[in-house]
Design an enzyme around this catalytic site. Structure first.
Site, PDB file in Angstrom:
ATOM      1  N   HIS A 136       0.896  -1.168   0.000  1.00  0.00           N
ATOM      2  CA  HIS A 136       0.000   0.000   0.000  1.00  0.00           C
ATOM      3  C   HIS A 136       0.922   1.203   0.000  1.00  0.00           C
ATOM      4  CE1 HIS A 136      -3.503  -2.503   1.165  1.00  0.00           C
ATOM      5  NE2 HIS A 136      -2.545  -3.238   1.699  1.00  0.00           N
ATOM      6  N   ASP A 190       3.507  -5.062   2.405  1.00  0.00           N
ATOM      7  CA  ASP A 190       2.221  -4.527   2.872  1.00  0.00           C
ATOM      8  C   ASP A 190       2.307  -3.036   3.186  1.00  0.00           C
ATOM      9  OD1 ASP A 190      -0.478  -4.735   3.346  1.00  0.00           O
ATOM     10  OD2 ASP A 190      -0.323  -5.871   5.211  1.00  0.00           O
ATOM     11  N   GLU A 233      -7.035 -12.458   5.978  1.00  0.00           N
ATOM     12  CA  GLU A 233      -5.984 -11.896   6.842  1.00  0.00           C
ATOM     13  C   GLU A 233      -6.504 -12.041   8.273  1.00  0.00           C
ATOM     14  OE1 GLU A 233      -5.491  -7.641   6.434  1.00  0.00           O
ATOM     15  OE2 GLU A 233      -3.592  -7.615   7.551  1.00  0.00           O
TER      16      GLU A 233
HETATM   17  N1  HPA Z   1      -5.079  -4.950   5.434  1.00  0.00           N
HETATM   18  C1  HPA Z   1      -6.176  -4.288   5.053  1.00  0.00           C
HETATM   19  N2  HPA Z   1      -6.143  -3.034   4.629  1.00  0.00           N
HETATM   20  C2  HPA Z   1      -4.974  -2.402   4.591  1.00  0.00           C
HETATM   21  C3  HPA Z   1      -3.819  -3.029   4.981  1.00  0.00           C
HETATM   22  C4  HPA Z   1      -3.868  -4.376   5.415  1.00  0.00           C
HETATM   23  O1  HPA Z   1      -2.868  -5.030   5.791  1.00  0.00           O
HETATM   24  N3  HPA Z   1      -2.824  -2.118   4.814  1.00  0.00           N
HETATM   25  C5  HPA Z   1      -3.381  -0.997   4.337  1.00  0.00           C
HETATM   26  N4  HPA Z   1      -4.696  -1.154   4.208  1.00  0.00           N
HETATM   27 ZN    ZN Z   2      -2.525  -5.093   2.541  1.00  0.00          ZN
END
Ligand code: HPA
Ligand code: ZN
Length: 356
Positions: free
Chosen positions: A33, A292, A214
């Site tokens: 991101h 990430d 996740e």
């Molecule tokens: N998960 C979900 N949304 C997100 C993440 C993540 O790890 N990082 C930035 N937005």
């Molecule tokens: Zn992510």
């Protein structure tokens, strides 16, 4: 590209040689991101440049707040950090700083997530966001030889209607992004909430990915596959709770973009030694390693590789090769580029194995 991806048979490397190989091997990053690459120093510099008041007095105080208990506790700070991004130059500078780090880690291809709603909700025009990021991507190719593309993410804690409005606002810049994703708070916001907007994106020829599994259950992964029809799952580590799902992912080679340091920082795993990555590779999945939100989770690509391999003795040179090769296989790059990067990877492996 052939699915069978194994390293040339060779005696195992010792720890320093394995770490040198992990650092040197060419790799693609598919789960970053870009707003999560904003280092505290850059947050403060942009706040000063734009006259934005921060809730923290210093870089150290901000960094000290990076003690997360779950995804939501991170997202609250992450969205606050992004509030310093106002001008096209800010988006460019953020992405350029990431590309310099990526180059140092031998990332040759990157697919960057961006969250336009985090910015348009604050009155920043879509054009500012996309044009700033696109300029950095073009510059990465021209000056660093990194191929880079953009994936627009919808925030899943907002409505599907808001996602449609975001898509509409982004369509004048359609040629600047290759796909869409789904991120933000997972629990309580299942993939099927976005069935219609993903169907529309599919008609538009956009690539489709989604965060699933996740914190959310395996059912979210099934629905991302079967309802949204995604081509990759972001994270997806909770698939291990469902053997039929593991089988489906292995047989289809549908990739998972795994983020090991993120998973430990957000308490998906208590410690890296418990991470499912070795099991995913052993089951034949197309798993990849990614950073990430590297500014928040303790490191960029090579930090993720080294922390993972340090903690998990099941991982050696064969798994390093598989992960790098999977990253190219799983990317949305043209086949000729993938073949060139795999050839570079093979050369890099031969050199490191001969030197050992
Ligand atoms: N998960 C979900 N949304 C997100 C993440 C993540 O790890 N990082 C930035 N937005
Ligand atoms: Zn992510």
């Amino acid at each position: 590209m052939s699915a069978a991806a194994s390293a040339p048979a060779a005696p195992e490397l010792d720890r320093p040689a394995l770490n040198a190989l992990l650092r040197a091997m060419p790799k693609a990053e598919l789960h970053i991101h870009i707003e999560g690459s904003l280092e505290p120093e850059l947050i403060f510099a942009l706040a000063a440049r734009n006259g934005v008041k921060l809730a923290y007095d210093s870089v150290e105080a901000l960094r000290a707040a990076y003690a997360f208990t779950d995804l939501q506790s991170f997202l609250d700070i992450y969205y606050a950090g992004a509030s310093v991004l106002l001008k096209e130059e800010d988006f460019h500078d953020m992405a350029w700083a990431y590309f310099l780090r990526a180059r140092a880690d031998n990332v040759v291809h990157a697919e960057l997530f961006f969250d336009p709603q985090t910015h348009t909700e604050r009155g920043v025009p879509m054009a500012t966001v996309i044009q700033g990021l696109k300029r950095a991507c073009d510059r990465a190719q021209a000056e660093l030889g990194i191929s880079a593309s953009l994936i627009l993410c919808f925030l899943r804690h907002l409505s599907e209607e808001a996602a449609f409005e975001t898509l509409e606002a982004a369509l004048p810049y359609r040629q600047h992004f290759i796909g869409v994703g789904l991120d933000s708070s997972e629990r309580g916001h299942p993939p099927e909430k976005f069935a219609r907007v993903f169907a529309r994106c599919r008609e538009l020829g956009l690539h489709l990915v989604a965060h699933a599994g996740e914190e959310g259950p395996p059912a979210y992964i099934w629905n991302a596959l079967d309802v949204l029809k995604v081509e990759r799952i972001d994270h997806g580590v909770r698939c291990v709770e469902d053997p039929a799902l593991v089988q489906r992912l292995a047989t289809s080679r549908l990739p998972l973009t795994v983020c090991p340091l993120s998973n430990v920082k957000l308490c998906v795993y208590g410690r890296m030694a418990d991470h499912a990555l070795p099991a995913l590779l052993a089951a034949g999945l197309c798993a990849t390693v990614n950073s990430d939100d590297p500014a928040y989770f303790g490191g960029y690509m090579n930090d993720n590789f080294i922390a993972t391999f340090d903690a998990l003795p099941q991982l050696g040179s064969a798994q390093a090769y598989a992960l790098a090769r999977n990253s190219f296989e799983a990317s949305f790059a043209p086949p000729a580029d993938k073949a060139r990067w795999v050839a570079e990877l093979d050369r890099c492996f031969s050199q490191h194995m001969q030197a050992a």
